[in-house]
Structures are given as structure tokens and as C-alpha cells.
Design an enzyme around this catalytic site. Structure first.
Site, PDB file in Angstrom:
ATOM      1  CG  HIS A 149      -1.889   1.114   1.300  1.00  0.00           C
ATOM      2  ND1 HIS A 149      -2.338   1.761   0.172  1.00  0.00           N
ATOM      3  CD2 HIS A 149      -2.496   1.717   2.350  1.00  0.00           C
ATOM      4  CE1 HIS A 149      -3.203   2.706   0.517  1.00  0.00           C
ATOM      5  NE2 HIS A 149      -3.301   2.713   1.841  1.00  0.00           N
ATOM      6  CG  ASP A 267       3.757  -8.149  11.913  1.00  0.00           C
ATOM      7  OD1 ASP A 267       2.839  -8.925  12.255  1.00  0.00           O
ATOM      8  OD2 ASP A 267       3.812  -7.623  10.787  1.00  0.00           O
TER       9      ASP A 267
END
Length: 587
Positions: A149, A267
Site C-alpha cells: 500500500h 509482528d
């Protein structure tokens, strides 16, 4: 921050919070939250994949068969919290939206913009990073190998200097997509962390960072072996124990290094580990430090970030430290050994509810055929109480992974525990010494390794040993996270030396021992030692002072003291080891 030439695979990558720019693997798209459709589609061809192809795998696409995700953008998601959240839902939503920025979701309403509107906020943001501006003079860009993105990743080749003629990966982050101060800080901090940590064998190598008017360019090592996720899928979702060990050892080694430096990844998932080459025995690198942060040993973070399937319970409770990474490693290990996720639901809210309340399934196939040591290893990482979880260094000495020929990394937990011990009262130190005499040989393996890393002199260590050990392992990240500050509160060690027996008393963790199957035997044996050498008459008021509690706790503490002789009972001893909080006293 990462990259690679790994292919796109249609999988659920349910991020709790995406970084405020392109996810660093650079080649993968975050799909919408699971919507109830369990059929999978091929993201590359758009052709439907037979439903049975991923039946044994946890990686199912939420999209209808034949529908591929957009290659150009990461759709936003609207959160719904069916569980009574530990903190109110509105602040959580606000925090998530602040990090994500004002990008429009594909299938939901547009987030409410921050005050001032997009244009005014854009004018206020300082998008100058202070990086070199001669990227084009030093590197020749090649084909794109991944897109997200907030940017994309390209193959490139050095035109001059040390990297002349060498292939590298270049992450190109669009400044136009940095629409919040958080987004800018994410980029700045990720580059800082990559630069500060670069050098470990299992961490993607950082070369340089550049910028121009439109973009930030981060130059890194090129890994061409694909993602761990791809290899899991190519094996039908399951590894043998021996092959899984090779993967987990690499993950634990690099995480032990990061945690010692005061960096929490936040993450960890199979998509964020890349193989250097296509060879079966290729080394693996951790990537994507976009959600990572510096953290002090006693600090608790509270922002909810990560990926839903791998997020630790304490992250959802908004109070966590590096232990959250160990939970994620536990999830990865579970997947490697059985081919399915330990916590699964069709919606993000369902996943969170499962993480907070459900227990992993160790009964169904193939778990009956998995070794008891492997199951114990996974259970000790997937403990919902973060205090009972193994650290990365401890996990490397677990019987399932233990290898006398493999070096054990220094553990920051040792510093935290010894700091508490040297500042504890004589009564508490006596209780811990009794406990240390009762621990099993398995636990001594880890303690012996840590004591050896401190390089004792004449069988003893002092604060100079602890300082020297940190110095030997020091990086810029350690100074940034202020890990060395922990030595300041270990000052009592300046005036004494600690032999191995006392080191064991200082470095054991009662919470972790309580997670062992043999805890009751350990506690009973420890109490026998305590009765012989440490137990004494103590008043309720003195006991409250030992625990830093006020008068409201006195009624609770009465049950800890024997009426017969005024000493701690067995219940009182075990409770005293753990300590108590005011929250506990209200029940």
C-alpha cells in the site's frame, strides 16, 4: 522492513494494525478479514484452487473462488469487538485509525479524519529524514519484486562503491502515503532499528537509506529463497520435528539477540522470514521491523499492533514486553508441527476471542505422534500468562532443542531478575534460595549457560561481570533502548560477589517454574528447605511491608501465617514467592 523475490500466495494475513506504510516483505498483500468463505483462490492466476488443497493448512483465503486480491493496495478493515475488551473499544479503534492514517477501506466506511483535514495535516508534517539524496548515482533500479500500500520493493544493482555490481533489494516508500506523524515515525524508527541491529546472521542486512522529494529508499540484502510461508505451503503445511527444529532455532537465536538489545519485533509470522537462497538448507532472515520498537527491560508497551493470528493475549490487554514475540514463535512452531493454527476464527474479533480464551488443541492428529518434548515446548510458549513463558534464550536450552555444541545467547531476563534479587529483603532472598535448591537439572542447564556467559572469576561474578557481558553484546540499539541503565539499579553488586549457588537463587523465576508439570513437587521440596533455613516468625504487618502492600491487604495475608508458630505456611510461602498486588487483594 524486508523484501524478496517471493511469490504472492493467497493467504489470510489478518493484521491487527498495519504499519503506516508498505509491509516490509514487500511482496504480500494484506487481505480483508475472514468473511466466512473458506474456499481459496490463486492470487497469481485468479483460478480457483481446489478446496482440499489447503484443508490441512491454516492459510485459507476469505475471498470467493477465482477472485484475486488487488496487487496495489491494502484494504482497510473495520474492527468489531464482541468481547468485553480489557480497555474500551473506542480508544482502541482511535489508536488503530491514527496508525493506519486516513486511507479509505475497500469494504467499510471512511475513517473519521483527524482535526484540520488532510490538506492542513499534510502541510504540517515534516517529511525530511536527513538521508543522503544521491540514490540514483549509486544504484541502478531493476524490476519490481513486490508491492504494498505504501510503496514497493525493487531489485537493484550497485553502480559504484563497495556494492558495485552487487544485487540488492531496495524498498521504495512513498512520502505521499505518509499521511500521519505516526507513519513518518514508523519509517524513521524502522531504518534506525535495521541500522542498529544489522550484523546478526539471521537478520536481513541493512546497507543504506536515501531520500528525494517523493520517496525514501532503503537498501538491503537481497534474499531470493522465498518466504517461510511458501515453504510451509509447499510441504502441505507440516514439517517433521527435526526440520521444524532447524527453523525455530534460527528464529529464537535472532529474537534473543533483538531482545537483549532492547528491540521487540511485534509482528513475527511466517511471511516475515525469508530464505537467502532456494537451497533446502539455506539460512533464514527475519525482516519487516515496521512495527518494531525500542523497549527498556521494565517497560510495558500498550499499542495494539501485529497480525491477528499471531498476536499475544497481553498485546490485546495493552500491556506487554518482549514476551509477546515468544507467543508468536509458539504459534509458528504449532503451525510447523501440525499444519494448522492454534487459534482460528472467521473474523478478527473471533480470532481475538480465541486468543484470549481458547486453549490450543493438542489431542487431534498429528499431535498424538508428536514427541512429548515438542508439545511441552509449544505449551510453554503459548502460556497466556506472559510471566510463565520461556524467553528465547531459555527456549534454546529446552530439552526439545538442547544441543551442547550450540552457543546459548545472553538473556536480558537474567539482569532483570538479579536486579530484583539484590534489592530484595533478606527474607525474600532466603525464600528464593530455598526454591533454587529444589529446581530440576533441566532448569540448571540454562542457569549454568548464563553464568558461564558472565565469565566468572574464581567461581564468582560481580557487577563488573554483568557490565562486561553487556558490553560484549552491545550495539547501537542497546544504547537507544537504554538497556545498560539496568546496571544502575544493580549497584549493590558493586560491594559483593555472587557464587553460582546464589546466582541460581537470583536468576530463577517462580512464575516460570509454576508452569512446569512438576511444580508441586518443586514447591514442596523448596518449602522443606525454607523451613530448615529461612522461615521465621513474622507478623502480618511485617509481611505486608515485605510485599509493599497497605493495610487493606492485612486480612488476606492472615491466611499465609500459621497460627501454631507465627511462621509462613506452605500456602504463604508459595504466595510470597509470587508476590501480590492490590488488585489481588480485592477478591
Amino acid at each position: 522492513m524486508g523484501h524478496c523475490c517471493s511469490k504472492n500466495v493467497s493467504v489470510v494475513n489478518t493484521d491487527v494494525t498495519t504499519s503506516a506504510r508498505d509491509r516490509s516483505a514487500g511482496t504480500r498483500e494484506s487481505l480483508p478479514s475472514p468473511s466466512g468463505n473458506s474456499e481459496s483462490g490463486d492470487a497469481r492466476s485468479g483460478k480457483p484452487t481446489p478446496a482440499h488443497s489447503f484443508s490441512a493448512s491454516p492459510f485459507q483465503s476469505p475471498l470467493p473462488a477465482g477472485v484475486a486480491p488487488s496487487p496495489a493496495r491494502t484494504p482497510g478493515r473495520k474492527f468489531r469487538w464482541p468481547l468485553p475488551p480489557p480497555s474500551p473499544a473506542k480508544p482502541i479503534m482511535a489508536a488503530i485509525l491514527r496508525r493506519r492514517g486516513p486511507s479509505k477501506p475497500v469494504d467499510g466506511p471512511t475513517p473519521i479524519p483527524e482535526e484540520g483535514g488532510d490538506g492542513e495535516r499534510e502541510r504540517r508534517l515534516d517529511k525530511s529524514f536527513g538521508y543522503a539524496k544521491n540514490f540514483g548515482a549509486k544504484y541502478e533500479l531493476g524490476k519490481e519484486v513486490g508491492r504494498g500500500h505504501f510503496g514497493h520493493t525493487c531489485w537493484a544493482k550497485g553502480k559504484k562503491g563497495e556494492l558495485k555490481g552487487q544485487a540488492v533489494a531496495v524498498k521504495i516508500v512513498s512520502k505521499a502515503k505518509m499521511t500521519t506523524a505516526i507513519a513518518i515515525e514508523d519509517v524513521r524508527r524502522e531504518v534506525k532499528i535495521l541500522k542498529a541491529l544489522s550484523g546478526h546472521n539471521n537478520l536481513v542486512k541493512f546497507h543504506d537509506a536515501f531520500e528525494d522529494t517523493n520517496n525514501v529508499y532503503v537498501v538491503m540484502e537481497l534474499c531470493q529463497g522465498g518466504e517461510l510461508l511458501d515453504r510451509i505451503l509447499s510441504r502441505g503445511g507440516r514439517y517433521t520435528e527435526e526440520d521444524a527444529k532447524k527453523i525455530i532455532v534460527q528464529i529464537l537465536n535472532v529474537m534473543a539477540f533483538c531482545h537483549l538489545q532492547g528491540v521487540v519485533h511485534r509482528d513475527l509470522k511466517p511471511e516475515n522470514f525469508l530464505f537467502v537462497t532456494r537451497d533446502e538448507d539455506s539460512p533464514m532472515k527475519v525482516i519487516d521491523f515496521g512495527l518494531s520498537d525500542f523497549i527498556r527491560p521494565d517497560q510495558r508497551l500498550n499499542d495494539i499492533v501485529g497480525s491477528a493470528y499471531y498476536v499475544a493475549p497481553e498485546v490485546l490487554h495493552r500491556s506487554y514486553n518482549v514476551e509477546a514475540d515468544l507467543w508468536s514463535i509458539g504459534v509458528i512452531t504449532y503451525i510447523l508441527l501440525c499444519g494448522s493454527r492454534p487459534f482460528w476464527a472467521r473474523t478478527e474479533s473471533g480470532i481475538f476471542r480465541s486468543v484470549l480464551r481458547a486453549d490450543p488443541n493438542f489431542d487431534d492428529s498429528p499431535w498424538p505422534a508428536v514427541s512429548p518434548e515438542a508439545k511441552d515446548f509449544v505449551k510453554r510458549l503459548l502460556n497466556k500468562d506472559h510471566r510463565k513463558r520461556m524467553t528465547a534464550a531459555q527456549a534454546l536450552t529446552h530439552p526439545w532443542l538442547r544441543d551442547e555444541n550450540r552457543a546459548v545467547p545472553l538473556d536480558i531476563l537474567i539482569y532483570k531478575l538479579v536486579k530484583s534479587y539484590v534489592r530484595a529483603t533478606p527474607f525474600r532472598r532466603a525464600a528464593l534460595k530455598a526454591l533454587s535448591k529444589a529446581i530440576r537439572e533441566d532448569e540448571l542447564v540454562y542457569l549454568k549457560a548464563q553464568f558461564k556467559l558472565l565469565e566468572p572469576r574464581n567461581g564468582c561474578v560481580s557487577i563488573s561481570n554483568f557490565r562486561a557481558a553487556l558490553t560484549r553484546n552491545s550495539t547501537d540499539a542497546m544504547r537507544e533502548s537504554r538497556v545498560p541503565e539496568i546496571l544502575n539499579v544493580m549497584e549493590p553488586l558493586s560491594y559483593k560477589q555472587m557464587d553460582f549457588e546464589e546466582f541460581c537463587a537470583a536468576a530463577i523465576n517462580p512464575y516460570q517454574l509454576e508452569a512446569l508439570e512438576g511444580w508441586e513437587d518443586i514447591a514442596n521440596t523448596a518449602f522443606e528447605y525454607f523451613e530448615q533455613e529461612g522461615n521465621r516468625v513474622i507478623s502480618v504487618e511485617e509481611l505486608a511491608r515485605e510485599l509493599n502492600l497497605g493495610s487493606q491487604a492485612l486480612s488476606l495475608l492472615k491466611d499465609w501465617i500459621r497460627n501454631s508458630d507465627g511462621k509462613l505456611s506452605f500456602l504463604g510461602y508459595t504466595k510470597f514467592l509470587h508476590g501480590v498486588t492490590l488488585r489481588n487483594t480485592r477478591h
